[in-house]
Design a protein around this motif. Structure first.
Motif, short mmCIF file in Angstrom:
data_model
loop_
_atom_site.label_atom_id
_atom_site.label_comp_id
_atom_site.label_asym_id
_atom_site.label_seq_id
_atom_site.Cartn_x
_atom_site.Cartn_y
_atom_site.Cartn_z
N PHE A 180 3.35 -14.13 -12.50
CA PHE A 180 3.44 -14.51 -11.10
C PHE A 180 3.09 -13.33 -10.18
CE2 PHE A 180 6.14 -14.71 -7.25
CZ PHE A 180 5.65 -15.86 -6.68
N TYR A 181 3.59 -12.16 -10.52
CA TYR A 181 3.31 -10.94 -9.75
C TYR A 181 1.82 -10.61 -9.78
CZ TYR A 181 2.94 -5.84 -9.13
OH TYR A 181 2.55 -4.57 -8.76
N GLY A 182 1.22 -10.65 -10.97
CA GLY A 182 -0.20 -10.35 -11.11
C GLY A 182 -1.08 -11.36 -10.40
N TYR A 183 -0.72 -12.64 -10.52
CA TYR A 183 -1.48 -13.71 -9.89
C TYR A 183 -1.42 -13.58 -8.37
CZ TYR A 183 -3.70 -18.35 -10.30
OH TYR A 183 -4.58 -19.41 -10.29
N ASN A 184 -0.26 -13.16 -7.88
CA ASN A 184 -0.06 -12.95 -6.45
C ASN A 184 -1.06 -11.91 -5.93
OD1 ASN A 184 1.03 -12.41 -3.86
ND2 ASN A 184 3.07 -12.96 -4.56
N VAL B 226 11.07 -6.54 -3.32
CA VAL B 226 10.81 -7.66 -2.41
C VAL B 226 9.94 -7.20 -1.24
CG1 VAL B 226 11.86 -9.31 -0.82
CG2 VAL B 226 12.91 -8.89 -3.03
N HIS B 227 10.25 -6.00 -0.74
CA HIS B 227 9.47 -5.47 0.37
C HIS B 227 8.04 -5.13 -0.06
CE1 HIS B 227 13.08 -5.45 2.66
NE2 HIS B 227 13.63 -4.47 1.99
N ALA B 228 7.87 -4.80 -1.34
CA ALA B 228 6.53 -4.49 -1.85
C ALA B 228 5.60 -5.68 -1.69
CB ALA B 228 6.62 -4.07 -3.31
N ILE B 229 6.17 -6.88 -1.78
CA ILE B 229 5.38 -8.10 -1.63
C ILE B 229 5.31 -8.54 -0.16
CG2 ILE B 229 5.23 -10.55 -2.21
CD1 ILE B 229 4.46 -8.70 -4.50
N LEU B 230 6.44 -8.51 0.54
CA LEU B 230 6.49 -9.08 1.89
C LEU B 230 5.89 -8.18 2.96
CD1 LEU B 230 10.04 -10.72 2.03
CD2 LEU B 230 7.84 -11.85 1.68
N PHE B 231 6.11 -6.89 2.86
CA PHE B 231 5.78 -5.93 3.92
C PHE B 231 4.32 -6.07 4.38
CE2 PHE B 231 6.96 -1.26 5.06
CZ PHE B 231 6.22 -1.32 6.22
N GLY B 232 3.39 -5.66 3.56
CA GLY B 232 1.98 -5.71 3.95
C GLY B 232 1.36 -7.08 3.85
N VAL B 233 1.93 -7.91 2.98
CA VAL B 233 1.35 -9.25 2.76
C VAL B 233 1.60 -10.16 3.95
CG1 VAL B 233 1.25 -11.20 1.12
CG2 VAL B 233 1.56 -8.89 0.27
N ILE C 250 8.74 -21.53 -6.25
CA ILE C 250 7.84 -20.76 -7.12
C ILE C 250 6.68 -21.64 -7.59
CG2 ILE C 250 7.64 -19.68 -9.40
CD1 ILE C 250 10.37 -18.43 -8.96
N ILE C 251 6.99 -22.89 -7.98
CA ILE C 251 5.93 -23.82 -8.39
C ILE C 251 4.97 -24.08 -7.24
CG2 ILE C 251 5.45 -26.21 -9.04
CD1 ILE C 251 7.91 -26.13 -10.82
N GLY C 252 5.52 -24.26 -6.03
CA GLY C 252 4.67 -24.45 -4.86
C GLY C 252 3.74 -23.27 -4.64
N GLN C 253 4.26 -22.07 -4.85
CA GLN C 253 3.44 -20.87 -4.67
C GLN C 253 2.36 -20.77 -5.74
OE1 GLN C 253 6.16 -17.50 -4.33
NE2 GLN C 253 7.54 -18.76 -3.11
#
Length: 312
Positions: free
Chosen positions: A94-98, A201-208, A279-282
């Motif tokens: 999930f992380y890599g696909y993101n 969590v911030h690693a994903i949300l902050f810049g994204v 998660i499935i929606g994402q």
């Protein structure tokens, strides 16, 4: 176009707001995470469905049932099996696909606003290189914590930051296109916070947050363009967007999925597992977007791309 620049090409305002709240109001960290998910992250996932479930797509879906129907069902089943049988590996996927999905959007936006093939190749190479680096930085900071020295973290942050700045200067000197620098820079810095934040969590949300803004606006362009309401983006009619079906769909989706995301905080297994729904929606968003925005296909050029080219 001011809207394009502020919300698509270089939506730096969102990470700056996030940065200000994260470090200026440290007691509000939980609220920052929740409201970012509710107001930006989940609405951006919900925006997929506003243009996916459109009658103009249905003949195309019927022609490609293996991708859109059977493929989506198999992907759904993969998420179910993965979450309950190999959860740690599934979350790593999930992380890599993101990161891959966000990178693909960043490169697509560079192509949308540039016609110089050599400069586009430069932009794409830089975005891919840095996002691959950030993937491994995140992997070895949070999943397999090899990078745990504060001095090493600072060194990585400074070196990568200076490298991105230097490459932007190089792009300007070589191609003399000042505005194109911003789409390159946006694509490169989206995952930069992975280098220095303490909470993954911030690693994903902050810049994204920039990615979320880009996606909401480009899907809005397509949605209103298909419905002959592109005029909503004018100063006179702008606030009518907040009364539109598009706005209510993404708002409802955002509230519902962000509340379900909180289920991961419960100690009861049957409630805790409700987090699988968002998660499935994402994951379906990642999967379907790989085909919906593929402009090598004439269908997508006819029903999607042409509205991104319109002046608003």
């Amino acid at each position: 176009n001011k809207i394009d620049f502020a919300l698509i090409k270089f939506p730096i305002i969102f990470p700056l707001i996030y940065l200000f709240i994260l470090y200026g109001f440290q007691n509000a960290e939980s609220y920052l995470i929740f409201f970012t998910i509710m107001l930006l992250a989940e609405p951006h996932f919900g925006a997929t469905w506003t243009i996916f479930f459109d009658k103009c797509n249905y003949p195309h879906f019927n022609q490609k049932k293996n991708i859109f129907i059977i493929g989506s069902l198999l992907f759904f089943l993969f998420c179910l099996v993965g979450f309950f049988t190999f959860k740690n590996l599934f979350l790593l996927i999930f992380y890599g696909y993101n990161i891959y999905h966000v990178t693909r959007q960043s490169t697509g936006i560079c192509k949308l606003y540039n016609s110089d093939k050599k400069e586009i190749n430069f932009q794409l190479n830089m975005i891919y290189i840095f996002n691959i680096i950030f993937f491994f930085v995140g992997l070895f900071r949070f999943y397999f914590p090899i990078i745990n020295s504060e001095e090493l973290i600072i060194l990585i942050t400074v070196v990568l930051g200076l490298s991105m700045l230097g490459l932007c200067i190089y792009q300007f000197l070589k191609y003399r296109s000042f505005d194109k620098i911003f789409t390159t820079l946006t694509g490169m810095i989206i995952f930069y916070p992975i280098c220095f934040v303490e909470n993954p969590v911030h690693a994903i949300l902050f810049g994204v947050t920039m990615h979320y803004s880009q996606y909401i606006v480009i899907t809005a362009k397509v949605y209103f363009g298909r419905n002959k309401n592109i005029g909503f983006f004018s100063k006179k009619n702008f606030f009518k967007i907040f009364k539109s079906k598009f706005f209510f769909i993404i708002l409802f989706y955002g509230i519902l999925m962000s509340v379900l995301s909180l289920s991961g905080k419960f100690n009861y297994a049957y409630l805790e597992n409700l987090i699988l729904i968002p998660i499935i929606g994402q994951m379906l968003h990642f999967y379907l977007d790989g085909f919906m925005w593929r402009f090598s296909e004439s269908h997508n050029r006819d029903v999607t791309l042409k509205y991104l080219k319109e002046e608003i």
